[in-house]
Scaffold this motif. Sequence first.
Motif, short mmCIF file in Angstrom:
data_model
loop_
_atom_site.label_atom_id
_atom_site.label_comp_id
_atom_site.label_asym_id
_atom_site.label_seq_id
_atom_site.Cartn_x
_atom_site.Cartn_y
_atom_site.Cartn_z
N LEU A 1 15.25 10.89 5.96
CA LEU A 1 14.54 12.16 6.11
C LEU A 1 14.51 12.54 7.59
O LEU A 1 14.08 11.73 8.42
N PRO A 2 14.96 13.76 7.92
CA PRO A 2 15.04 14.14 9.34
C PRO A 2 13.69 14.45 9.95
O PRO A 2 13.42 15.58 10.32
N PHE A 3 12.84 13.44 10.03
CA PHE A 3 11.54 13.61 10.66
C PHE A 3 11.61 12.88 12.00
O PHE A 3 11.72 11.66 12.05
N PRO A 4 11.59 13.61 13.11
CA PRO A 4 11.92 12.99 14.40
C PRO A 4 10.92 11.91 14.83
O PRO A 4 9.72 12.01 14.57
N ASP A 5 11.45 10.88 15.48
CA ASP A 5 10.59 9.81 15.99
C ASP A 5 9.56 10.34 16.97
O ASP A 5 8.47 9.79 17.11
N GLN A 6 9.92 11.47 17.66
CA GLN A 6 8.98 12.04 18.63
C GLN A 6 7.70 12.51 17.95
O GLN A 6 6.67 12.66 18.59
N ILE A 7 7.78 12.75 16.62
CA ILE A 7 6.59 13.14 15.87
C ILE A 7 6.03 11.96 15.09
O ILE A 7 4.82 11.73 15.07
N ALA A 8 6.91 11.20 14.45
CA ALA A 8 6.45 10.10 13.61
C ALA A 8 5.67 9.06 14.41
O ALA A 8 4.62 8.57 13.97
N THR A 9 6.16 8.74 15.59
CA THR A 9 5.47 7.72 16.39
C THR A 9 4.10 8.18 16.85
O THR A 9 3.12 7.44 16.71
N VAL B 1 8.13 2.70 13.53
CA VAL B 1 7.18 2.52 12.44
C VAL B 1 7.77 3.19 11.20
O VAL B 1 8.24 4.32 11.27
N PRO B 2 7.77 2.49 10.04
CA PRO B 2 8.34 3.13 8.84
C PRO B 2 7.63 4.44 8.53
O PRO B 2 6.39 4.48 8.46
N LEU B 3 8.40 5.51 8.32
CA LEU B 3 7.78 6.80 8.01
C LEU B 3 7.05 6.73 6.67
O LEU B 3 6.06 7.44 6.46
N SER B 4 7.54 5.87 5.76
CA SER B 4 6.86 5.73 4.46
C SER B 4 5.42 5.28 4.66
O SER B 4 4.52 5.72 3.93
N LEU C 1 0.84 -1.20 0.00
CA LEU C 1 0.00 0.00 0.00
C LEU C 1 0.88 1.26 0.00
O LEU C 1 0.59 2.23 -0.72
N SER C 2 1.95 1.25 0.79
CA SER C 2 2.87 2.39 0.82
C SER C 2 3.52 2.59 -0.55
O SER C 2 3.61 3.71 -1.05
N ILE D 1 11.07 5.67 -0.62
CA ILE D 1 10.82 4.79 0.53
C ILE D 1 12.09 4.69 1.37
O ILE D 1 12.05 4.79 2.61
N ASN D 2 13.22 4.49 0.70
CA ASN D 2 14.50 4.41 1.41
C ASN D 2 14.81 5.72 2.13
O ASN D 2 15.28 5.73 3.27
#
Length: 299
Positions: free
Chosen positions: A108-116, A162-165, A59-60, A101-102
């Motif tokens: 990509l500097p998207f912090p885990d504190q936001i992504a999670t 969790v994969p950001l993709s 799906l991603s 995806i990679n």
Amino acid sequence: MPDRLIARRTFLARIGVLGAASAVGTAIPLTLPRTATAADADVLLKPLVDLLQPLLAELSRDTLSGLVVMTCPGPDRFSRAQGTPRSEPGAIEAGAPDFIINALDNFLPFPDQIATPLATALATALDDTGIPLPPSLHSLLLGQVNTLDQALMVILRNDQAVPLSLVVALLLNLLATQVNPLAVTGSLLSPFARLSLDEKCRAFELLEGPNADLLAVLDSNLPEPLTSSLAGLLQFLAGALLEFSAFGAHNEFAVFDPGTKELIERPVGWELSGYQPDGVVDGWNEFIGYYEDRTEVSA
């Protein structure tokens, strides 16, 4: 609670999970036994979680394939679906889906504190938009939807990253159905990939702008102080997605052999831009020897 389950079914359809499960024919149990203990439920869910993970990866990939052709369409089915097919190779032939995806999952500097928390928000959010679902998505019984729902929550709420993709794909699909409710179903796997180019641009306007509906879905599930910075982060994400899409279509990612550190074929982006028309050269005449045939220079 049928009302909650019906709302949940609509939400799962809007982020693409229900449609993908129906299209792929994932074997979803009717429901988990009510008498099962928490430990039993975990054991019963594991096979479905194992089935759901590759489906979510697909799906991603489908969603992000619909994204990369926005900047560089080609002869592929995603470009045809958005209404801008071209005869020359484009982002799909350049391997841009794999690149993005990679990039999303590793760089990509998207912090885990936001992504999670975003993943958690998408796992818990309900839907009250009243978007009617087509009969094809009613094939799963509410018990199966509930079981599918639990498996998705296990994946999005686990202790591993969790994969950001996947988070991006679910977000884009949610926005896609906000732009066009009919995108919940169609020939491609994801709602976003089913949009026209104009509709995709409107979805990005929602991601970049003060989208009250999206923020309402996400804000209520995010802890303070993240809610105050969420709109800015989504705006950053929207710009980065389009930039990475264009970069992925015009770089050498798909044809670079890391073992030999050489290109195995001419990159699509070089062909499109006319770069290095005579192939890779080891040096330019202008830089061979000394300038204007000088053999030495004075100090």
